[in-house]
Design a protein around this motif. Structure first.
Motif, PDB file in Angstrom:
ATOM      1  N   LEU A  25      37.016  40.095  39.522  1.00 41.59           N
ATOM      2  CA  LEU A  25      36.662  41.100  39.857  1.00 41.59           C
ATOM      3  C   LEU A  25      35.515  41.855  39.271  1.00 41.59           C
ATOM      4  O   LEU A  25      35.513  41.821  37.812  1.00 41.59           O
ATOM      5  N   GLU A  79      36.226  47.425  41.323  1.00 42.52           N
ATOM      6  CA  GLU A  79      37.636  46.911  41.882  1.00 42.52           C
ATOM      7  C   GLU A  79      38.716  46.904  40.912  1.00 42.52           C
ATOM      8  O   GLU A  79      39.858  47.132  40.921  1.00 42.52           O
ATOM      9  N   LYS A 106      40.027  38.065  42.247  1.00 35.74           N
ATOM     10  CA  LYS A 106      39.927  38.663  43.582  1.00 35.74           C
ATOM     11  C   LYS A 106      41.351  38.612  44.199  1.00 35.74           C
ATOM     12  O   LYS A 106      41.795  39.281  45.168  1.00 35.74           O
ATOM     13  N   LEU A 114      43.774  41.369  44.361  1.00 34.63           N
ATOM     14  CA  LEU A 114      43.710  42.412  45.030  1.00 34.63           C
ATOM     15  C   LEU A 114      44.724  42.218  46.411  1.00 34.63           C
ATOM     16  O   LEU A 114      45.105  43.529  46.890  1.00 34.63           O
TER      17      LEU A 114
END
Length: 1024
Positions: free
Chosen positions: A271, A275, A915, A918
């Motif tokens: 990230l 984020e 990621k 997330l």
């Protein structure tokens, strides 16, 4: 830079004389052949499909005058007279003799020899016809290995043959060897096979760093019948390689070169700061805490308006290169006369890494010479060597030099440092730590291998004696130099930049000198009486090894000179040791064949190893095998069955590799720490090691194999199937689990554990032609091997679900997850979970014993080992005229990999996030792949092992693909070039896997392994 030049300046005998010696060989032997006036040309093809046969031998009978066909099957030979006879031969085909009779154009179609049944396969201390092999032996053709552009030979084997289970854990140049197991893992200790190169047992590194162009044949000995002649070291199987030798005929020169581009197969997707900060605030909110990052902070991370205070650094992008180059060059020459034959080769590899400053260079040289001293005496003299250098950066962390760069990529979050401060100075970030000018970690291996063989035919027909002396010498040097030239800075709250103390400058250097001397005497006998063939072998072998290690370390360098003498007087130390080892063996083998139908073979080896006490030193390892060639029966002679053979073998092998420990029957003492005596004199202290065990001995492996071989329709269809069962006992292990630690001393190692390993292998091949110009072949294979731990020392546990006994090696234990809690009601009604703060979105663990609480009693088996139980491969080849397309799909299953810390959890002790994190559970995303985010490292989502973080590491990979074109040199008028082949190929092209961010073969639980590399490669091969 001078600091690297100091290390590289010490060039070896090998790198100095490699090319000079090779060219001298070429020039010397090229004068031995003179051309005559009577020239014949033609083409040699296969009668079954019209395919050209490159490398077919054309010899003028009764002379030393001979040539080989080029890539298109063309040849040109000058003979002494019109009455000459040409002898045309090719491996696997019936030989033809043709009288010249004033012809100038002679084209020949060779007929396949019963689907290559007379092909000679190299086995332990000898060779046999393929049709007469009764043991479990797999072979891989040299050209199939050479299609793979990988630098390390071990990475070109998986999927090519049955019996080989391999995983490539790292893609680091020079350090990327696969873990290879023959028919799986059957021991708690060293499960690797031994490597035999030209009859001499040599280290795995010798095999890994062979150039594929040096190889003549490759065999895998898998059962007791084929491997028993290697006795105490053959329990894990044998990989046997022979290198190329010369043949009678004119000199043939081959030159090939290729250029490739490398990139990673998978890289974690981390990230960015925006984020990252948002997710971090979410984790705090889930624990009822206030956010750490304000809206103003988030905006600055997003627009990068204040990079000093709110950086967003992508360390992977900043440090790793998108692509790296690999280059290879190979030059070889072979030929000879009736009395003297030679094969010599040299190769050069230069492989850049994706990490700055990472490079691997390798020089290989080999010269094999065979001479007929008399009609009954043959002398062989082999020389080979290699010089390899690995260059690396000193460290990726300026504070902790032991941290590898891939740890830093996941460990340092993007918000901690900018790449550079706004004033152009360095922060103490991973980019600063990975600058090549800050030092290096270099290693160098210089290896020399020499072998002399004398073969003498004795006056008794069929009886010969052979003597072999082999000498190996290896120098290994490691030099780790840390010298930070530029300082790094921190930024104060007022915007000032403060210089920080640079890491200590240091040099750590060591040298290891290893040598090995092997001497063998072989007595061979061969006799044919009518339909009966009898052969025998009696062999004595002994090996002595010696090594000498010396290391030194200094800190406090004020000058950038990377030599020990320039270091400071404080914190300097040195170390050194030496040692030797030896082993002896006596081998016997008898083979009897009747009418090529009934095959019986028995062999034994008596081995002695210094590892064990005198009365336990010698072991006897026998084997017996039988084969019945059913296709030789009269009722099958007119059928389309070329070969139908049933095989069975049983034998006992050993394994004396005990994990580096030596003389376990003697009490050991270790130098450990220091003690102060008298006037503050500091002396090294000696401590007692583990108790000795005078009864310790080798592992014993009882091997059973039953196999069936079939070849149908002239080789158009072939199949092999084998069932194997290995029962291994006397495996070295400790009783630490059942004996209390109050004893106060390390327990002795014992021949304690037992492991069973069994499975099945299957291979199927088909080849044919659609038209005369369009031909194809396809091959499929799989190997399934599952082991079971029959006995290991274990405590009487309260939880029987965690017992290792009865389960496969490497079985993973932990808590069984039941998914994620979706509501607070589910949390309230579930067993008491681990952690003080449990809510919706957390992992729910199964209360296995039903006591209402998740604890150690709920641990169960959650998954398999990260070594696959099943490996498979499928290859195909399509040939149209001069075009050739080859591909290899390879895969693995019944394998699982556990991920933890940085590779699984966001913000692990201050680390970054990926990621995939997330997709965390939240009220608006209840069907999430990840639990809710929590910052506390002790939260229940990050407890020990649990099935939630276990991933299926099965995969399917397009391992290799190659398209080549054989240039019609004669049609183009290129008379000086005998053959020209142009090709493009690729390695690790596509991978289908359920694991994101990481290559499925990478085995590090925290994701710190160097990723595997794809290679896209183009090359050309000239034949002169």
């Amino acid at each position: 830079m001078t600091k690297k030049q100091h290390f590289k300046r010490r060039t070896s005998w090998l790198s100095n004389s490699l090319w000079t010696f090779t060219i001298a060989c070429f020039v010397t032997v090229s004068t031995a052949f003179a051309q005559e006036a009577n020239t014949i040309q033609g083409t040699v093809t296969s009668s079954s499909d019209g395919m050209p046969l490159p490398g077919a031998n054309i010899l003028e009978k009764g002379t030393t005058n001979g040539v080989q066909t080029d890539f298109d099957g063309n040849y040109s030979i000058t003979v002494s007279s019109n009455d000459a006879t040409l002898v045309i031969s090719y491996l696997g085909y019936l030989r033809q003799e043709i009288n010249v009779a004033k012809q100038s154009l002679i084209s020949v179609e060779l007929t396949e020899d019963l689907a290559n049944l007379d092909e000679v396969v190299v086995i332990g201390y000898g060779s046999q016809k393929k049709s007469n092999i009764s043991g479990a032996v797999s072979t891989i053709a040299q050209k199939e290995i050479a299609r793979n552009p990988t630098a390390n030979l071990s990475n070109a084997l998986v999927g090519q043959s049955t019996g080989i289970i391999a995983t490539q854990r790292s893609g680091a140049p020079g350090e990327d060897a696969s873990d290879i197991f023959i028919r799986g893992v059957g021991t708690l200790g060293n499960a690797s096979p031994i490597y035999v190169i030209d009859g001499i047992v040599r280290p795995a590194s010798d095999f890994n760093q062979l150039s594929s162009n040096e190889i003549e044949s490759f065999s895998v000995l898998k059962d007791a019948a084929s491997a028993a002649v290697f006795g105490i070291r053959a329990g894990n199987g044998v990989i046997l390689v022979t290198t190329k030798r010369g043949s009678q005929g004119k000199m043939e020169i081959n030159f090939s070169t290729n250029f490739g581009i490398q990139q990673t197969t998978a890289t974690p997707d981390h990230l960015g700061s925006y984020e990252y900060a948002k997710l971090y605030n979410e984790g705090l909110a889930n624990a009822g805490a206030d956010p750490l990052y304000s809206q103003d902070d988030l905006q600055k991370y997003l627009d990068q308006s204040s990079p000093d205070t709110h950086p967003s650094s992508n360390w992977t992008k900043e440090i790793l290169k998108n692509t790296a180059v690999i280059r290879q060059y190979n030059l070889s020459a072979s030929g000879g006369s009736e009395k003297l034959r030679y094969a010599t080769s040299a190769s050069y590899l230069n492989q850049d890494g994706i990490v700055p400053g990472n490079n691997f260079k390798r020089y290989n040289f080999r010269s094999n010479i065979d001479a007929d001293v008399t009609n009954t005496t043959k002398l062989s003299f082999d020389l080979s060597g290699r010089d390899e250098v690995i260059d690396n950066i000193a460290a990726s962390d300026p504070v902790n030099s032991n941290n590898n760069i891939f740890r830093q990529l996941s460990w340092i979050p993007p918000i901690r440092f900018p790449v550079k401060w706004s004033n152009g100075t360095w922060p103490g970030n991973p980019v600063y730590g990975s600058l090549p000018e800050n030092g290096y970690r270099n290693s160098r291996v210089q290896a020399f291998r020499g072998r002399i063989q004398l073969l003498q035919q004795l006056p008794i027909a069929g009886l010969s004696i052979k003597g072999i002396v082999s000498y190996d010498k290896t120098f290994t040097d490691n030099k780790n130099w840390t010298y930070f030239i530029d300082p790094f800075y921190t930024r104060g709250s007022a915007g000032t930049f403060n210089e920080q103390p640079r890491p200590a400058n240091s040099l750590d250097q060591n040298h290891n000198d290893y040598q090995s001397l092997t001497m063998e005497t072989h007595l061979n006998y061969e006799k044919t009486i009518g339909k009966n063939q009898l052969s025998g072998l009696l062999l004595y072998t002994q090996t002595e090894e010696n090594w000498n290690f010396l290391g030194a370390f200094r800190e406090g360098y004020t000058l950038g000179i990377d030599e020990i003498n320039f270091g400071g007087a404080v914190n300097r130390n040195n170390s050194g040791y030496s040692g030797s080892s030896g082993r002896q063996g006596i081998v016997g083998r008898v083979n009897f064949t009747h009418d090529d139908k009934y095959i019986l073979e028995t062999s034994f080896r008596m081995d002695g190893s210094e590892q064990f006490a005198k009365d336990k030193r010698w072991g006897f390892f026998p084997s017996a095998t039988a084969a019945y060639v059913i296709s030789k029966e009269k009722f099958l002679e007119s059928s389309n069955i070329d070969l139908l053979k049933l095989r069975a073998s049983y034998g006992i092998l050993g394994n004396d590799r005990v994990g580096g420990s030596r003389f376990l029957y003697l009490q050991s003492f270790n130098v450990n720490g220091a003690a102060v005596f008298g006037n503050a004199n500091v002396e090294p202290s000696i401590t007692e090691g583990n108790l000795s065990n005078p009864n310790v001995t080798w592992e014993t492996v009882k091997k059973l194999n039953i196999g069936l071989d079939a070849i149908l329709w002239g080789g158009k269809l072939s199949a092999n199937v084998d069932y194997f069962s290995d029962k291994r006992s006397d495996i070295l292990a400790y009783r630490n689990a059942s004996v209390p630690s109050l004893l106060g001393v390390g327990l002795p190692i014992e021949n304690l554990a037992k492991v069973d390993n069994s499975g099945i292998e299957f291979a199927l091949g088909h080849r044919g032609s659609i038209t005369k110009d369009l031909r194809y072949s396809m091959n499929a294979n799989f190997t399934y091997a599952r082991n079971k731990l029959v006995f290991i020392d274990e405590p009487i546990a309260q939880n029987p679900n965690t017992k290792r006994t009865g389960r496969p090696l490497g079985t993973q234990f932990g808590y069984q997850d039941l998914g994620l809690f979706q509501t607070q009601e589910e949390v309230d009604n579930a067993a008491t979970q681990i952690g003080s703060f449990v809510g919706p979105g957390d992992i729910r663990y199964e209360d296995v014993n039903g006591d209402g609480e998740i604890n150690d009693l709920d641990l169960v088996e959650i998954g398999k080992s990260n070594t696959p139980e099943l490996i498979y491969g499928y290859s195909g080849r399509l040939t149209y005229k001069n075009f050739d397309l080859f591909f290899l799909f390879q895969g693995a299953t019944n394998v699982e990999q556990y991920y933890t810390n940085e590779s699984a959890w966001p913000f692990n002790v201050g680390a970054g996030a990926r990621k995939v994190n997330l997709d965390a559970w939240r009220p608006g995303n209840t069907n999430a792949s990840q639990p809710r985010v929590l910052i506390d490292p002790d939260n229940m989502n990050q407890i020990g092992n649990s099935s939630f973080w276990l991933r299926d590491a099965s995969y399917l990979r397009l391992k290799n693909i190659e398209l080549s074109y054989n240039v019609p040199t004669e049609e183009l008028g290129l008379k000086s070039i005998k053959g020209l082949r142009i090709y493009i190929n690729a390695n690790n092209v596509f991978t289908w896997s359920k694991i994101p961010n990481f290559d499925p073969e990478n085995g590090d639980r925290r994701g710190w392994d160097h990723p595997q590399l794809q290679i896209f490669n183009a090359g050309v091969n000239f034949q002169f």
